[in-house]
Design a protein around this motif. Structure first.
Motif, short mmCIF file in Angstrom:
data_model
loop_
_atom_site.label_atom_id
_atom_site.label_comp_id
_atom_site.label_asym_id
_atom_site.label_seq_id
_atom_site.Cartn_x
_atom_site.Cartn_y
_atom_site.Cartn_z
N ILE A 153 0.85 -1.20 0.00
CA ILE A 153 0.00 0.00 0.00
C ILE A 153 0.89 1.25 0.00
O ILE A 153 2.10 1.13 0.13
CB ILE A 153 -0.92 0.04 1.24
N ASN A 154 0.29 2.41 -0.15
CA ASN A 154 0.97 3.66 0.22
C ASN A 154 -0.03 4.55 0.94
O ASN A 154 -1.14 4.08 1.26
CB ASN A 154 1.65 4.34 -0.98
N HIS A 155 0.31 5.78 1.19
CA HIS A 155 -0.57 6.61 2.01
C HIS A 155 -1.89 6.91 1.31
O HIS A 155 -2.85 7.33 1.94
CB HIS A 155 0.14 7.92 2.40
N LEU A 156 -1.96 6.65 -0.01
CA LEU A 156 -3.19 6.92 -0.74
C LEU A 156 -4.13 5.71 -0.79
O LEU A 156 -5.34 5.87 -0.80
CB LEU A 156 -2.85 7.35 -2.18
N GLY A 157 -3.55 4.52 -0.82
CA GLY A 157 -4.41 3.34 -0.88
C GLY A 157 -3.69 2.08 -1.31
O GLY A 157 -2.46 1.99 -1.25
N LEU A 158 -4.51 1.12 -1.80
CA LEU A 158 -4.01 -0.22 -2.13
C LEU A 158 -3.21 -0.21 -3.44
O LEU A 158 -3.61 0.41 -4.43
CB LEU A 158 -5.20 -1.17 -2.27
N ILE A 159 -2.08 -0.95 -3.44
CA ILE A 159 -1.23 -1.03 -4.63
C ILE A 159 -1.25 -2.45 -5.21
O ILE A 159 -1.43 -2.64 -6.40
CB ILE A 159 0.21 -0.60 -4.29
N GLY A 160 -1.07 -3.48 -4.38
CA GLY A 160 -1.05 -4.84 -4.90
C GLY A 160 -0.62 -5.83 -3.84
O GLY A 160 -0.71 -5.56 -2.65
N ARG A 161 -0.13 -6.99 -4.32
CA ARG A 161 0.34 -8.00 -3.37
C ARG A 161 1.63 -8.62 -3.87
O ARG A 161 1.89 -8.67 -5.09
CB ARG A 161 -0.72 -9.08 -3.14
N VAL A 162 2.45 -9.10 -2.91
CA VAL A 162 3.74 -9.69 -3.23
C VAL A 162 3.53 -11.08 -3.82
O VAL A 162 2.74 -11.86 -3.30
CB VAL A 162 4.62 -9.78 -1.95
N VAL A 163 4.24 -11.38 -4.93
CA VAL A 163 4.08 -12.71 -5.52
C VAL A 163 5.37 -13.53 -5.56
O VAL A 163 5.34 -14.74 -5.40
CB VAL A 163 3.47 -12.67 -6.94
N ASN A 164 6.48 -12.90 -5.80
CA ASN A 164 7.74 -13.66 -5.86
C ASN A 164 8.76 -12.98 -4.97
O ASN A 164 9.06 -11.81 -5.16
CB ASN A 164 8.28 -13.72 -7.28
N VAL A 165 9.31 -13.73 -4.02
CA VAL A 165 10.25 -13.13 -3.07
C VAL A 165 11.64 -13.71 -3.25
O VAL A 165 11.81 -14.93 -3.27
CB VAL A 165 9.78 -13.37 -1.61
N LEU A 166 12.63 -12.83 -3.43
CA LEU A 166 14.03 -13.23 -3.43
C LEU A 166 14.65 -12.69 -2.15
O LEU A 166 13.97 -12.02 -1.38
CB LEU A 166 14.74 -12.68 -4.66
N SER A 167 15.95 -12.92 -1.95
CA SER A 167 16.55 -12.50 -0.68
C SER A 167 16.53 -10.98 -0.49
O SER A 167 16.28 -10.49 0.59
CB SER A 167 17.97 -13.04 -0.59
N SER A 168 16.80 -10.22 -1.59
CA SER A 168 16.86 -8.77 -1.41
C SER A 168 15.88 -8.00 -2.29
O SER A 168 15.98 -6.79 -2.42
CB SER A 168 18.28 -8.29 -1.71
N SER A 169 14.94 -8.67 -2.90
CA SER A 169 13.92 -8.00 -3.70
C SER A 169 12.67 -8.86 -3.78
O SER A 169 12.70 -10.05 -3.45
CB SER A 169 14.44 -7.69 -5.10
N CYS A 170 11.59 -8.24 -4.19
CA CYS A 170 10.35 -9.01 -4.37
C CYS A 170 9.53 -8.39 -5.50
O CYS A 170 9.69 -7.22 -5.82
CB CYS A 170 9.54 -9.06 -3.09
N GLU A 171 8.69 -9.23 -6.11
CA GLU A 171 7.84 -8.77 -7.20
C GLU A 171 6.42 -8.56 -6.68
O GLU A 171 5.94 -9.34 -5.87
CB GLU A 171 7.84 -9.80 -8.33
N VAL A 172 5.77 -7.51 -7.15
CA VAL A 172 4.42 -7.17 -6.69
C VAL A 172 3.49 -7.10 -7.89
O VAL A 172 3.79 -6.41 -8.87
CB VAL A 172 4.42 -5.81 -5.97
N VAL A 173 2.37 -7.83 -7.83
CA VAL A 173 1.35 -7.70 -8.87
C VAL A 173 0.45 -6.54 -8.49
O VAL A 173 -0.14 -6.54 -7.40
CB VAL A 173 0.50 -8.98 -8.98
N LEU A 174 0.37 -5.54 -9.36
CA LEU A 174 -0.46 -4.37 -9.07
C LEU A 174 -1.93 -4.72 -9.21
O LEU A 174 -2.28 -5.66 -9.94
CB LEU A 174 -0.11 -3.23 -10.03
N ILE A 175 -2.80 -3.96 -8.54
CA ILE A 175 -4.24 -4.27 -8.67
C ILE A 175 -4.76 -3.90 -10.05
O ILE A 175 -5.85 -4.28 -10.42
CB ILE A 175 -5.08 -3.58 -7.55
#
Lengths: 280, 173
Positions: A153-175
């Protein structure tokens, strides 16, 4: 080339095409587990993405002039006023000031929601937006406690959800991604339930579907998450209703939603590590 | 490992590895720098540039295979719809390799025009393939992307053309 050879080539091309189309059909959904090749490619890319992201910010201003002329002109006018008022004749300082405002908004949001969520701030280091998918890469990974399906999320609202996690980064599918589906309700009535899905194709508008035919919904209503999908916790703002229409058959209604979040300008976001409200 | 540059470019395997590594780096650049520097929503399709130029110089067989490999690399980086870019770029490599004999390759404007055309073809193929796999992709959305993508891609043509041209010269010597 002989006729026999030509037929063989056509057959090989057709077989490859059928195999690849089958593979594409099998991988239309986000997978929880990537193959080791995909993981390897992303692990190697991650530090480069971090470095380029930092570099890009430094020289991005120059290219920004070409990409967003209107916005730049507006900002420039505001800057001119501020330059007159505050005698700040420095673009770098202005950049720092804007970042400060943004971070302050985020900090206020974090403080305001500290009873409800435990948040981790993350920076967007890469984006993959095309006709088929809308995803971003964040600079936080499993080393920071990030897990699959965590909500962003951010201060305005919903952005998405995490789908793939690596040790120092992750991928997020936006809504806004076509595959994204978020259980939601109208904030004003609290009773109207539906699903918000992305419209894809560079379109940042969302669609609220599967609402009952007699749903009490009006243009301008606020849409928030319902929490019924088991992923997105309840009450996160999504957007405002801008259009209402009957779905084909007339049994259900659908609405077009303008999201609160500007998906073209995502820089810093929050990942919800822990939802204290529901104990997740 | 070959000792000098010339023997490197004579070995098709090393050339393939070199192009795949180059494609990988360019994909990272596309998803980072060129996302920030997109013009009218368009981004350069570096994989298409490498595929088309390689096909023009090496013919339909090698062009098709290289397109397939580079496209699959793009799919692996995207993580979803694996195979759609591979097939799209494979077809482009095959087709532009077939017409390569009719192209005057030493004039660099001709391959750049090919890039613009191939970019539009690639968008159309991508649209058809997306429809085949059941995605409700919109034609208007595809069209809105195709034009800026094509122009942006063609702008990067001369840079990579010089590289592939020189590589081909070394390989052919």
């Amino acid at each position: 080339m002989t006729r026999k050879k030509k037929a063989l080539v056509v057959a090989i091309v057709l077989i490859i095409a059928i195999l690849l189309i089958s593979l594409a059909v099998l991988t239309t959904q986000q997978r929880d587990d990537l193959t080791f090749v995909e993981k390897g490619l992303r692990i190697v890319a991650s530090p480069i993405q971090h470095a380029i992201s930092n570099l890009g910010e430094k020289i991005g201003g120059f290219f920004g002039a070409f990409t967003d002329y209107d916005q730049l002109q507006k900002e420039n006018q505001e800057l001119m006023l501020q330059i007159e008022e505050l005698s700040i004749a420095n673009n770098d300082l202005q950049e720092a000031l804007l970042e400060n405002i943004r971070l302050k908004q985020m900090l206020e949001f974090k403080d305001a929601t500290s009873n409800q969520y435990t948040l981790a701030a993350a920076k967007v280091i890469a984006e993959n937006n095309n006709n088929l998918q809308h995803t971003i890469v964040l600079d936080k990974g499993s080393d920071d406690g990030i897990q699959n399906n965590m909500v962003v999320i951010n201060h305005l609202g919903l952005i998405g959800r995490v789908v793939n996690v690596l040790s120092s980064s992750c991928e997020v599918v936006l809504i806004t991604d076509r595959q994204s589906a978020v259980g939601s309700r109208i904030w004003e009535t609290r009773e109207t339930l539906g699903v918000v899905e992305g419209m894809g194709s560079e379109n940042t508008y969302l669609r609220l579907i599967h609402m009952p035919h007699d749903a009490d919904i009006e243009i301008g209503d606020k849409v928030v998450t319902s929490g019924l999908d088991g992923i997105f916790s309840e009450g996160i703002p999504i957007g405002t209703v801008v259009e209402i229409a009957d779905e084909v058959g007339g049994l259900t209604k659908q609405a077009t939603i303008e999201p609160y979040v500007n998906f073209y300008r995502l820089e810093e976001v929050f990942i919800i590590l822990n939802n204290k409200g529901s104990g997740n | 490992m070959p000792k000098d540059k010339e023997s490197f470019f004579r070995n098709p395997l090393f050339v393939a590895i070199f192009l795949l590594v180059l494609g990988y780096i360019l994909l990272i650049l596309r998803d980072t720098l060129f996302t920030k520097w997109s013009i009218a929503g368009g981004k350069p399709d570096f994989i298409l540039i490498l595929t088309v130029y390689y096909a023009i110089f090496q013919g339909w067989k090698k062009g098709g295979i290289m397109g397939l490999a580079l496209g699959f690399l793009e799919d692996l980086m995207a993580g979803r719809f694996l195979g759609i870019n591979a097939l799209c770029k494979g077809i482009i490599g095959l087709v532009f390799g077939l017409v390569a004999g009719k192209i005057y390759r030493d004039n660099f404007l001709v391959p750049i025009a090919c890039l613009l055309l191939s970019s539009l073809c690639s968008s159309a193929i991508y649209f058809v393939l997306a429809k085949i796999i059941g995605s409700n992709i919109y034609f208007s959305g595809m069209l809105l992307n195709a034009v800026p993508n094509g122009i942006y891609t063609a702008c990067f043509g001369p840079v990579l053309y010089v590289l592939i041209y020189l590589m081909n010269k070394k390989e052919g010597e």
